[in-house]
Structure formats: structure tokens, C-alpha cells
Design an enzyme around this catalytic site. Structure first.
Site, PDB file in Angstrom:
ATOM      1  N   LYS A  20       0.816  -1.219   0.000  1.00  0.00           N
ATOM      2  CA  LYS A  20       0.000   0.000   0.000  1.00  0.00           C
ATOM      3  C   LYS A  20       0.851   1.272   0.000  1.00  0.00           C
ATOM      4  O   LYS A  20       0.641   2.152  -0.815  1.00  0.00           O
ATOM      5  CB  LYS A  20      -0.940   0.012   1.216  1.00  0.00           C
ATOM      6  CG  LYS A  20      -1.837   1.242   1.261  1.00  0.00           C
ATOM      7  CD  LYS A  20      -2.880   1.139   2.334  1.00  0.00           C
ATOM      8  CE  LYS A  20      -2.586   2.008   3.530  1.00  0.00           C
ATOM      9  NZ  LYS A  20      -2.485   3.447   3.234  1.00  0.00           N
ATOM     10  N   ASN A  21       1.819   1.360   0.896  1.00  0.00           N
ATOM     11  CA  ASN A  21       2.500   2.643   1.045  1.00  0.00           C
ATOM     12  C   ASN A  21       3.730   2.808   0.154  1.00  0.00           C
ATOM     13  O   ASN A  21       4.233   3.906  -0.002  1.00  0.00           O
ATOM     14  CB  ASN A  21       2.851   2.887   2.517  1.00  0.00           C
ATOM     15  CG  ASN A  21       1.594   3.158   3.340  1.00  0.00           C
ATOM     16  OD1 ASN A  21       0.478   2.893   2.885  1.00  0.00           O
ATOM     17  ND2 ASN A  21       1.760   3.688   4.527  1.00  0.00           N
ATOM     18  N   ARG A  91      -7.192   6.834  -2.358  1.00  0.00           N
ATOM     19  CA  ARG A  91      -6.534   8.115  -2.556  1.00  0.00           C
ATOM     20  C   ARG A  91      -5.226   8.001  -3.328  1.00  0.00           C
ATOM     21  O   ARG A  91      -4.843   8.927  -4.046  1.00  0.00           O
ATOM     22  CB  ARG A  91      -6.218   8.757  -1.200  1.00  0.00           C
ATOM     23  CG  ARG A  91      -7.409   9.081  -0.388  1.00  0.00           C
ATOM     24  CD  ARG A  91      -6.991   9.893   0.789  1.00  0.00           C
ATOM     25  NE  ARG A  91      -6.182  11.008   0.361  1.00  0.00           N
ATOM     26  CZ  ARG A  91      -6.658  12.143  -0.080  1.00  0.00           C
ATOM     27  NH1 ARG A  91      -7.941  12.355  -0.142  1.00  0.00           N
ATOM     28  NH2 ARG A  91      -5.839  13.107  -0.454  1.00  0.00           N
ATOM     29  N   ASP A 115     -11.509  11.564   3.784  1.00  0.00           N
ATOM     30  CA  ASP A 115     -11.897  10.241   4.258  1.00  0.00           C
ATOM     31  C   ASP A 115     -11.991  10.243   5.770  1.00  0.00           C
ATOM     32  O   ASP A 115     -11.982  11.307   6.391  1.00  0.00           O
ATOM     33  CB  ASP A 115     -10.979   9.145   3.708  1.00  0.00           C
ATOM     34  CG  ASP A 115      -9.555   9.296   4.176  1.00  0.00           C
ATOM     35  OD1 ASP A 115      -9.326  10.049   5.135  1.00  0.00           O
ATOM     36  OD2 ASP A 115      -8.672   8.657   3.592  1.00  0.00           O
ATOM     37  N   ASP A 303       0.650   6.575  11.266  1.00  0.00           N
ATOM     38  CA  ASP A 303       0.076   5.251  10.994  1.00  0.00           C
ATOM     39  C   ASP A 303       0.227   4.285  12.168  1.00  0.00           C
ATOM     40  O   ASP A 303      -0.474   3.272  12.236  1.00  0.00           O
ATOM     41  CB  ASP A 303       0.727   4.632   9.750  1.00  0.00           C
ATOM     42  CG  ASP A 303       0.423   5.442   8.506  1.00  0.00           C
ATOM     43  OD1 ASP A 303      -0.555   6.194   8.520  1.00  0.00           O
ATOM     44  OD2 ASP A 303       1.185   5.323   7.534  1.00  0.00           O
ATOM     45  N   VAL A 325      -0.664  15.040  12.229  1.00  0.00           N
ATOM     46  CA  VAL A 325      -0.623  14.907  10.766  1.00  0.00           C
ATOM     47  C   VAL A 325      -2.027  14.964  10.142  1.00  0.00           C
ATOM     48  O   VAL A 325      -2.251  15.685   9.178  1.00  0.00           O
ATOM     49  CB  VAL A 325       0.124  13.622  10.361  1.00  0.00           C
ATOM     50  CG1 VAL A 325       0.162  13.478   8.842  1.00  0.00           C
ATOM     51  CG2 VAL A 325       1.546  13.641  10.930  1.00  0.00           C
TER      52      VAL A 325
END
Ligand code: EPU
Length: 414
Positions: A20-21, A91, A115, A303, A325
Site C-alpha cells: 500500500k505505502n 486516494r 476520508d 500510521d 498529521v
């Protein structure tokens, strides 16, 4: 997902590739060159399926070549438009904007919107591309970008945004002249992306620091890539060990990528050390509360925050958590409170008073990490915790249930 109390955890797990990242960004960057890119260590998560659909929509061909590897062929004509039905699901679709604009001279990408964790603006992406000579219009829910040729520019980011740094970097590699991105994000995923870009023939210096310098080239060539280990998944396992107790070994990840998590868990009483191929950790119960403030890398990553709140809810003492953040990422604490956690939230701050145990309850995952945090809390909650909307977790974790079960957790589909 149903979680019952368990622990102590024991065993070794291999940390997944950071699909994902990191992986999604490199798939988007593959659009920069014409040819075939082979991507390895790319386990399947829900968001990967969305990115593959975006790539297909713009004209790439994707083929799986193994469980965790695929090829992406970008030799055909690209249609540089990312439709709303796909972008709204994820996103990271916005990451195709820089590569499409740089390669095709135009791009039309739907706006993703906010979101559950916050408003998530894109102004820095847009301003940086404009500084490189792109003309942008934002109308009817789409950003339309075009340029004759992108030109190098000096760009100062207001905040070290990961997504803006990636989009600007992947546009600058094909711009004429030098681009300097100041106050760039320093996350390891940026370094992973840069290594791929440089293998494609880009000239990028300074990734991992606040100043990234890009000397544009006329053309890139397709190259292969292997995605880094997922530091967020690794941090999730470490915090699971902190909560449930025990001793675990993680392979396929580097402690230096989650150094601040190691430091905080150390302050909480855990022992965490690097090993030649990963991380070793041992929990000495009970955890002691600490204060945590999230910051861009190398600070304590946002995260990890939801899992850290779960750990504090089960610690001795009181910890203050500050989320710097995202503006709404602490909303999920209401779900932990349903499990008996003593948390008082004031905007970006939460005061967490630890308790020896929580109480299992039906709860809902607000986002990928909040869902993981609830699963961790459930490991030390009497009775049963049943987590609804688990699909959020599957957007980012390829096998959280399998890995936690291997370590001794009691987690099964409800
Ligand atoms: N921001 C702006 N303007 C911009 C760009 C960002 O105001 O033009 C703000 C955002 O609204 C946010 C902050 O800056 O408040 C940070 O956003 P950033 O751009 O750094 O985040 P991102 O690129 O959208 C990625 C990860 C997130 C992770 C953040 C921060 C991916 C796919 N997403 O998002 O991952 O939290 O960086 O490290 O890589 C997660 O994995 O759970 C997750 C949400």
C-alpha cells in the site's frame, strides 16, 4: 472479525512487502517509461486491486507472474484519465497524476475527496506541478493538467507531505533542467521509490533527506523493482507483542525504518533489538504509559498512532497522545471507549488512562490502522471483540489475521 483474549505471543513472522505505502507508488511510476516492469514482493491487498484497475484504465497491461509478483506493460498508447469510480475507492490513485503528466503532457484525474481520518487536501501537489509549468484546472470533480514541457523548479513544501513529494518527484524526473524539492518528505517509502526511479535512468539525489534534487532526463527505461518490507505492519506486530506479552521475531524489515516506535516501546518497558534480517522484541508486562506525538518521518508515524493508543489503554499510568498529521484520525478512540478504554479526546489530543484489561464489545473499524488497533486491543479484552467493516484493514494488510494467528492470537472471521 472476532478476537478473543490470547497471549503471550511467540514465534517468527516474515513481514509483508509494503504494497500500500510503497508498491502502489512504484506501480504509478512505472507509467513514466514505455516497456515492461517486473514488480516483486507485492502481496495482494484491496488497494492494489484498485491501483491495477487504474493502470488498466490508462492503458497499461498487468499480468500476475507469481503470488506476490506481476509485470506491468506500458508500451501501448496511454489514455491519461483516471476515472472517479476508481479514484474514490483509493486516494493513492492521485499518484498517477505526476507520471501521466510527465509522460503524456496531459492528465485528467478525479479528485479523491476526504476520508475517515481527515480532510486530506492536494494543494501542495497542484502548486508544485504549476511551479514546473503545468496548467491545472480543477472543475467538476476532476483535475485537468497539461503542459508543453515540464521545467525544473525550486519547490518549497509547506509540510513534508508524502503524496506531494512523490507526485512532484515523479513529474520532475522527466522535466527539463533541475528541480529542487525543499521540506520534502523523508519516509523510507520515498527512498524506495527513488531507488526505482534511478534504476529507470532518473537522476535523483537526496531521497531520505529534506532536500531532493532531480536533474531531469529526456526518457526513462522500464526497470524491475522489489518492494521494501512494510514497516507499519512490523510496528503493528511489535505493539501486539507489547499488549499480549511474549517474545517475537520479525524478518524482512529494518528496525531503523521504525526507530521511533522502537524507542517508545523501549520507554514503555519492552526490549526491542535489530537482528541481521529483522527485529526481535520481548514484552515485560505491564507496559508503562508514555506520551506520544505523531510527526513526519523520522518522527513517530501517524500510521502507528491507533495501535499506540490501544497499547496505552492497556498500560500502567496515563499517556497523552497528540496527532499532528491528520485532523480527524483520533475519532476512532470512541470505538476503544466502547471496549472500556479510559480515553478523553480533545481535538488533536487524547488523554489515555491505562487499565489492566478491556472488555470485548462489538466495534467498527474506521480505517486500516484503527481496525488493526481494535484487533490488538481485543487480545487483552475479556470476552469477545467483534470488529465490523474489517475490509478497511484488508486495504493495507495482506495477512494480518494469518500472521497474528501464527504468533498465537485468537482471531477468526466472525
Ligand atoms: N496535505 C495538505 N496538502 C497537500 C498534501 C497533504 O494539506 O497537498 C496534508 C494532509 O491533509 C495531511 C498531511 O498533509 O493532513 C499529510 O498528508 P500526506 O500527503 O503526507 O499523506 P498521504 O500521502 O496522503 C501517506 C500514506 C498514509 C500516511 C501518510 C503520512 C499512502 C497510500 N498513504 O498519505 O497512510 O498516513 O502518508 O505518513 O502512502 C495508512 O497507511 O494508514 C495511511 C493513511
Amino acid at each position: 472479525m472476532r478476537v478473543r483474549p490470547a497471549g503471550p505471543l511467540r514465534g517468527t513472522v516474515k513481514v509483508s512487502g509494503a504494497t500500500k505505502n510503497s508498491g502502489l507508488k512504484q506501480l504509478a511510476a512505472a507509467l513514466l517509461a514505455s516497456g515492461v516492469t517486473h514488480v516483486r514482493n507485492l502481496p495482494r491487498v484491496r488497494d492494489l486491486d484498485v491501483m491495477l484497475d487504474v493502470l488498466r484504465a490508462v492503458g497499461a497491461t498487468v499480468q500476475w507472474t507469481g503470488d506476490e509478483e506481476l509485470t506491468i506493460d506500458t508500451s501501448g498508447q496511454l489514455q491519461p484519465e483516471a476515472p472517479y469510480e476508481l479514484v474514490r475507492q483509493m486516494r493513492a490513485s492521485i499518484n498517477v497524476l505526476g507520471p501521466l503528466l510527465a509522460r503524456c503532457g496531459e492528465a485528467r484525474v478525479a479528485l479523491p475527496g476526504g476520508d475517515n481520518i481527515g480532510s486530506r487536501r492536494l494543494d501542495m501537489h497542484f502548486r508544485g506541478l504549476e511551479a514546473m509549468g503545468a496548467e491545472l484546472t480543477v472543475e467538476h470533480g476532476f483535475v485537468d493538467a497539461r503542459c508543453n514541457a515540464l521545467c525544473g523548479a525550486r519547490i518549497v513544501l509547506e509540510f513534508p507531505s508524502v503524496g506531494a513529494t512523490e507526485n512532484l518527484l515523479t513529474a520532475a524526473v522527466l522535466a527539463k533542467g533541475e528541480t529542487v524539492i525543499e521540506n520534502a518528505a523523508r519516509e523510507p517509502e520515498i527512498t524506495d521509490l527513488t531507488a526505482f526511479l534511478n534504476r529507470m535512468g532518473a537522476h535523483v539525489l537526496g531521497a531520505g533527506t529534506s532536500t531532493i534534487t532531480v536533474e531531469g532526463v529526456d526518457e526513462l527505461v522500464a526497470a524491475d523493482t522489489e518492494i521494501m518490507g512494510d514497516r507499519i505492519e512490523a510496528g503493528t506486530f511489535l505493539m501486539a507483542c507489547g499488549i499480549a506479552g511474549g517474545e517475537i521475531n520479525l524478518t524482512g524489515v529494518r528496525l531503523e525504518h521504525l526507530e521511533m516506535v522502537g524507542v517508545k516501546l523501549g520507554d514503555m518497558g519492552m526490549r526491542v533489538s535489530p537482528t541481521p534480517d529483522g527485529i526481535w522484541a520481548q514484552a515485560v508486562e505491564p507496559l508503562q504509559a508514555v506520551d506520544i506525538a505523531t510527526l513526519p518521518y523520522p518522527g513517530f508515524a501517524t500510521d502507528f498512532m491507533p495501535m499506540a493508543v490501544a497499547a496505552l489503554a492497556l498500560s500502567e499510568g496515563t499517556g497523552i497522545v497528540t496527532e499532528n498529521v491528520f485532523d480527524n484520525r483520533l475519532a476512532f478512540v470512541e470505538e476503544l471507549a466502547r471496549m472500556g478504554a479510559d480515553i478523553r479526546r480533545e481535538g488533536r489530543h487524547a488523554v489515555v488512562r491505562g487499565r489492566p484489561r478491556l472488555s470485548g464489545a462489538p466495534v467498527r473499524a474506521f480505517d486500516v490502522r484503527a481496525g488493526a488497533a481494535l484487533a490488538l486491543a481485543g487480545m487483552k479484552a475479556d470476552g469477545e471483540t467483534v470488529i465490523d467493516d474489517w475490509f478497511h484493514v484488508e486495504r493495507g494488510y495482506p495477512n494480518l489475521v494469518g500472521a497474528l494467528s501464527t504468533l498465537g492470537a485468537d482471531i477468526t472471521p466472525a
